[in-house]
Design an enzyme around this catalytic site. Structure first.
Site, short mmCIF file in Angstrom:
data_model
loop_
_atom_site.label_atom_id
_atom_site.label_comp_id
_atom_site.label_asym_id
_atom_site.label_seq_id
_atom_site.Cartn_x
_atom_site.Cartn_y
_atom_site.Cartn_z
N LYS A 1 -23.44 11.60 58.84
CA LYS A 1 -23.54 12.62 57.80
C LYS A 1 -24.98 13.11 57.65
CE LYS A 1 -19.33 11.76 55.24
NZ LYS A 1 -18.69 11.34 53.97
N ARG B 1 -15.43 3.90 57.71
CA ARG B 1 -14.81 5.07 58.35
C ARG B 1 -15.86 5.70 59.26
NH1 ARG B 1 -14.42 10.65 57.56
NH2 ARG B 1 -12.38 11.54 58.09
#
Length: 276
Positions: A222, A256
Site C-alpha cells: 500500500k 492479506r
C-alpha cells in the site's frame, strides 16, 4: 484460540494464516496478480496456494482511492465463473469474496466461496449484514470512512484508534444481533486514513483484541509503504514484510497479501520467536 466455521470446514487461527489476493479487475493499483483468462487465473492460484496461502481473496472491482464503482451485475460477471472454476479444479479451496454488494456475496457463496470480505461493513449495502447471517459464513468487517471515491477526503479524526475501536464495538454488536457468529476485524489501513493514521493504527493494533475477535491486517504494497520509502507498489515487498511483521507482533491473526511466501516466512519466524 479462534476458529472460523467456513461452511462446515473449521479453520484454526492458533497460528496466523495468510490470505492471498487475486484481483479480477483491470484497474487494480498493483498489477502483480492480474490475469485475463481462466487458465491464467488457475496458474496464479496454484502459485498462491503453493507459496503458503490458506485463503484466496477474490475481488471483482478496484477499491483504491478514487476508484469508479461498477454494478453488482458486472462484478458477478467477473467473479462467479472464476469461483466455480477454482472450486472445480482445487477441491477444498477456501475462497473469500471481496465485495460490498449483498447480491454478489450471496452468488459467490452459492458458487463456492466460504467467507465474505466487505470493505464497508454493510454501510454501502444495507442488506449485507443480514445476508451474511443468512449465508452462515465468516464476515470480515473493515473500517472505512465514506466510499472508495470519497474516503480520502474524510480522513479526519480526533483520535483515530478510539474512533475506529468505537466503530467496531458498534458493528460487532450489530453483527451479533443479526446472527453472524464469526466476525473478523480489519482496521482498514489506507481506507480513509492518512499515512500517519495508518502507522498509529498499526502501532496500537493490539487494542482491538479487547473485542475478542480475530484481526486481519491488509498492508500489502500500500501507499503508506511506498510513499514513506519514496518508491512504488512494485518495489514495496520488503516494506510490506516489515509492516506485516509488526502486525504479527501486535496480534494479527490473518495477513492479506500479494506475496504469500514472504508472509508465510514472517509467520513462521514470529511464531518461533514467540515460542522461544
Amino acid at each position: 484460540m479462534y476458529t472460523l466455521n467456513c461452511k462446515g470446514k473449521l479453520v484454526s487461527l492458533e497460528k496466523p494464516v495468510v490470505m492471498g489476493i487475486l484481483n479480477v479487475t483491470p484497474d487494480s493499483f498493483y498489477k502483480g496478480y492480474l490475469a485475463s483468462s481462466g487458465e491464467e487465473h488457475m496458474k496464479m492460484v496454484s502459485t498462491i496456494l503453493g507459496e503458503g496461502a490458506e485463503i484466496i481473496d477474490i475481488g471483482g472491482q478496484s477499491t483504491r482511492p478514487g476508484s469508479v464503482r461498477i454494478s453488482a451485475a458486472e462484478e458477478m460477471d467477473r467473479v462467479i465463473p472464476l469461483i466455480e472454476l477454482l472450486c472445480l479444479h482445487f477441491p477444498g479451496i477456501l475462497i473469500s469474496i471481496d465485495t460490498y454488494y449483498s447480491a454478489v456475496a450471496a452468488a459467490a457463496v452459492n458458487a463456492g466461496a466460504v467467507i465474505v470480505n466487505d470493505i464497508s461493513t454493510g454501510n454501502m449495502d444495507k442488506d449485507m449484514i443480514s445476508m451474511v447471517a443468512t449465508l452462515k459464513v465468516p464476515y470480515i468487517c473493515m473500517h472505512m470512512r465514506g466510499t472508495p471515491d470519497t474516503m480520502q477526503q474524510q480522513a479526519v479524526y480526533e483520535d483515530v484508534v478510539r474512533e475506529v475501536l468505537d466503530f467496531f464495538i458498534a458493528k460487532t454488536e450489530e453483527c451479533r444481533i443479526a446472527g453472524i457468529h464469526d466476525v473478523i476485524i480489519d482496521p482498514g489501513f489506507g481506507f480513509g486514513k492518512t499515512i500517519q493514521h495508518n502507522f498509529t493504527l498499526l502501532k496500537n493494533m493490539a487494542v482491538f483484541k479487547m473485542l475478542d475477535r480475530p484481526v486481519l491486517a491488509g498492508l500489502s504494497r500500500k501507499s503508506t509503504i511506498y510513499k514513506t520509502l519514496g518508491t512504488t507498489a512494485e518495489e514495496a515487498l520488503n516494506g510490506t514484510t516489515v509492516l506485516n511483521t509488526i502486525a504479527l507482533l501486535n496480534g494479527a491473526n490473518i495477513l492479506r497479501v500479494h506475496d504469500p511466501r514472504q508472509a508465510r516466512e514472517a509467520v513462521a519466524l514470529i511464531t518461533a520467536y514467540s515460542n522461544a
